[in-house]
Design a protein around this motif. Structure first.
Motif, short mmCIF file in Angstrom:
data_model
loop_
_atom_site.label_atom_id
_atom_site.label_comp_id
_atom_site.label_asym_id
_atom_site.label_seq_id
_atom_site.Cartn_x
_atom_site.Cartn_y
_atom_site.Cartn_z
N GLY A 111 -6.75 20.90 -3.06
CA GLY A 111 -5.73 21.83 -2.59
C GLY A 111 -4.54 21.13 -1.97
O GLY A 111 -3.80 21.73 -1.19
N LEU A 112 -4.35 19.83 -2.28
CA LEU A 112 -3.27 18.99 -1.75
C LEU A 112 -3.43 18.69 -0.27
O LEU A 112 -2.49 18.23 0.39
N GLY A 113 -4.63 18.92 0.26
CA GLY A 113 -4.85 18.66 1.69
C GLY A 113 -4.69 17.21 2.05
O GLY A 113 -4.06 16.87 3.07
N ARG A 114 -5.22 16.31 1.22
CA ARG A 114 -5.11 14.88 1.57
C ARG A 114 -3.68 14.38 1.42
O ARG A 114 -3.25 13.44 2.10
N TYR A 116 -0.93 16.12 2.18
CA TYR A 116 -0.24 16.49 3.41
C TYR A 116 -0.75 15.67 4.59
O TYR A 116 0.03 15.29 5.48
N ASN A 117 -2.03 15.36 4.59
CA ASN A 117 -2.58 14.55 5.68
C ASN A 117 -2.02 13.14 5.61
O ASN A 117 -1.72 12.52 6.65
N LEU A 121 0.21 11.32 8.54
CA LEU A 121 -0.10 10.04 9.17
C LEU A 121 1.10 9.11 9.15
O LEU A 121 1.33 8.34 10.08
N LYS A 122 1.89 9.19 8.07
CA LYS A 122 3.10 8.37 8.02
C LYS A 122 4.10 8.81 9.09
O LYS A 122 4.73 7.96 9.75
N GLU A 123 4.24 10.10 9.25
CA GLU A 123 5.16 10.60 10.29
C GLU A 123 4.60 10.34 11.69
O GLU A 123 5.36 10.14 12.63
N GLN A 124 3.29 10.33 11.82
CA GLN A 124 2.67 10.00 13.10
C GLN A 124 2.99 8.56 13.49
O GLN A 124 3.17 8.26 14.68
N TYR A 264 8.37 18.25 12.74
CA TYR A 264 8.18 17.88 11.34
C TYR A 264 6.70 17.68 11.02
O TYR A 264 6.21 18.11 9.97
N ILE A 265 5.97 17.06 11.94
CA ILE A 265 4.53 16.83 11.73
C ILE A 265 3.77 18.14 11.70
O ILE A 265 2.82 18.32 10.92
N SER A 266 4.18 19.10 12.54
CA SER A 266 3.46 20.37 12.60
C SER A 266 3.55 21.14 11.28
O SER A 266 2.68 21.95 10.95
N GLN A 267 4.61 20.89 10.49
CA GLN A 267 4.73 21.55 9.19
C GLN A 267 3.61 21.10 8.25
O GLN A 267 3.10 21.90 7.45
N PHE A 268 3.23 19.85 8.34
CA PHE A 268 2.12 19.37 7.52
C PHE A 268 0.80 19.97 7.98
O PHE A 268 -0.12 20.15 7.19
N GLY A 269 0.70 20.30 9.28
CA GLY A 269 -0.49 20.98 9.77
C GLY A 269 -0.66 22.35 9.14
O GLY A 269 -1.78 22.76 8.78
N ILE A 270 0.46 23.07 8.96
CA ILE A 270 0.40 24.38 8.30
C ILE A 270 -0.06 24.22 6.86
O ILE A 270 -0.94 24.94 6.38
N LYS A 271 0.52 23.26 6.15
CA LYS A 271 0.18 23.07 4.74
C LYS A 271 -1.26 22.60 4.56
O LYS A 271 -1.94 22.99 3.61
N THR A 272 -1.72 21.76 5.49
CA THR A 272 -3.11 21.28 5.40
C THR A 272 -4.09 22.43 5.58
O THR A 272 -5.11 22.51 4.87
#
Length: 439
Positions: A111-114, A116-117, A121-124, A264-272
């Motif tokens: 589901g493209l989870g990895r 986005y994760n 991690l890159k943005e982290q 910006y990081i929180s957007q990846f949390g939504i997608k994950t």
């Protein structure tokens, strides 16, 4: 030159070299802090951990490969009856089994989870660099706060030493005048009391100087010798422009940059979280080898060996999990909106802090200039009073007042110049320019 004078000269030169103080410039202090400060070292380690986390080795994109091996031995007593009625027995029949396999497991789609994760991690990692920068900026500001406090105490010490010398000359004159009947014992006692008070002030300042030097050494990772002197010269960046710095503050302040990065990081949390609503497709494969041997007379096969490859696909789809995934998606969206609100509030706070810091800087810079003019006036007043005092045209009380006025002016000037410099550095820190300008 006689031996006696040669030895005295040699001792004098040796004494000077022994008491030579190490000069600690601002550039050297910054270099020592960047290399040895423990807070900065810890921040660098945090960045290194984030760098490791953003590696492809931690992304989930690579397959997992496991090896399994085993062996077992069974020893049993067995009895069996054949079709013709004969009975056979096997005592201590031994069965040996061996196996080994290599297993492959690879996720083809989750589901493209990895994905986005991995991006998260890159943005982290970028966020950890900003956090390290904030640590460095705060440490540098702390460094200079202590550095200029030491400079101020050192200058105050010199001023008090000069004041004590003037007070001692006054005491000598008062004693001569008393001996010749030109004044009373009270003038002598007043002069002695003033010397004692000035000496106590000097002792306190020297003690503060020792303590503050130790504080500076802690910031520099305890890599300074006990005997060092500071470069006390201060240069103000008079070309600073408020509107330009305010613009830089809104675009380069480290706290605002961190807030943007968190959004910006929180957007990846939504997608994950959304990705958990989709199925997961995985590839599995293995290569295995098995061997067994049996020495029982009842066994049809004494030894059996097989090996082979197997592969397959599997599909996992959590069709309904009670709504927990949907709840996480909703909460992550709310968290995203909260972070944006916090960023807006932070921007207002940063702008207020910048304006306050700028006004504080301008005020202290003005006070410093006034104190410089006050020094000239107080020095002129003291020189005239001192001349009149030598001629007996003014009292010891008037002399002391003029002396205190000069002392307070000089102490005020020392405080004003270093406080103005610290205020300037705070403006640079808020605007994100502290590490970009030669201090």
């Amino acid at each position: 030159m006689s031996n006696r004078y040669y030895i005295l000269a040699l001792f004098f030169i040796t004494s000077i070299s022994t008491h030579t103080q190490e000069l600690l410039t601002t550039d050297k202090a910054i270099a020592l802090a960047l290399e040895h400060n423990y807070g900065i070292k810890i921040a660098k380690n945090t960045v290194e951990v984030a760098d490791n986390n953003k590696s492809v080795l931690n992304s989930g994109y690579l397959p997992s490969l496991t090896g399994i091996a085993g062996a077992s031995i069974d020893r049993q007593n067995a009895e069996g009856q054949l079709a013709d009625g004969n009975v056979r027995t096997a005592e201590g029949a031994e069965t040996r089994r061996y196996n080994a396999s290599i297993n492959l497991n690879y996720t083809l789609f989750d589901g493209l989870g990895r994905l986005y994760n991995y991006k998260r991690l890159k943005e982290q990692y970028q966020l950890s660099e900003l956090e390290a920068r904030e640590t460095i900026e705060n440490t540098i500001l702390q460094l200079f706060s202590i550095y200029y406090t030491i400079a101020q105490l050192s200058e105050n010490s010199k001023v008090l030493e000069e004041t004590i010398r003037a007070s001692k000359n006054r005491l000598i004159r008062a004693k001569y005048q008393f001996d010749y009947g030109q004044n009373t014992k009270l003038d002598v006692l007043n002069a002695e009391v003033d010397i004692n008070n000035d000496s106590i002030s000097l002792i306190n300042i020297k003690q503060q100087l020792k303590v503050t030097k130790r504080d500076l050494n802690v910031v520099l990772g305890n890599h300074l010798s006990d005997n060092f002197e500071l470069d006390k010269d201060v240069n103000f960046l008079i070309q600073l422009d408020k509107s330009e710095l305010l613009q830089k503050t809104m675009g380069n302040n480290v706290s605002l940059l961190q807030a943007d990065q968190n959004i910006y990081i929180s957007q990846f949390g939504i997608k994950t979280n959304k990705a958990q609503l989709l199925p997961t497709v995985g590839l599995v494969g293995s290569y295995g080898w098995n061997e067994s041997s049996n020495n029982s007379p009842l066994a049809f096969v004494i030894q059996n060996t097989n090996s082979g490859v197997s592969a397959g696909l599997n599909l996992t789809w959590n069709l309904f999990d009670g709504g927990s995934t949907l709840t996480r998606v909703k909460n992550s969206k709310i968290n995203f909106e909260t972070l944006k609100l916090q960023r807006e509030q932070l921007q207002i706070d940063i702008e207020r802090s910048f304006n306050n810091a700028w006004d504080d800087y301008q005020n202290k810079l003005h006070i410093y200039k006034v104190q410089e003019d006050n020094i000239s006036t107080s020095q002129n007043n003291f020189d005239r009073t001192n001349e009149k005092f030598k001629l007996g045209q003014t009292t010891s009380i008037e002399f002391r007042q003029a002396q205190l006025n000069l002392l307070n002016a000089e102490l005020g000037k020392n405080q004003a110049i270093y406080q103005a410099k610290i205020a300037e550095l705070e403006v640079l820190r808020l605007s994100g320019e502290l590490l970009n300008i030669d201090i």
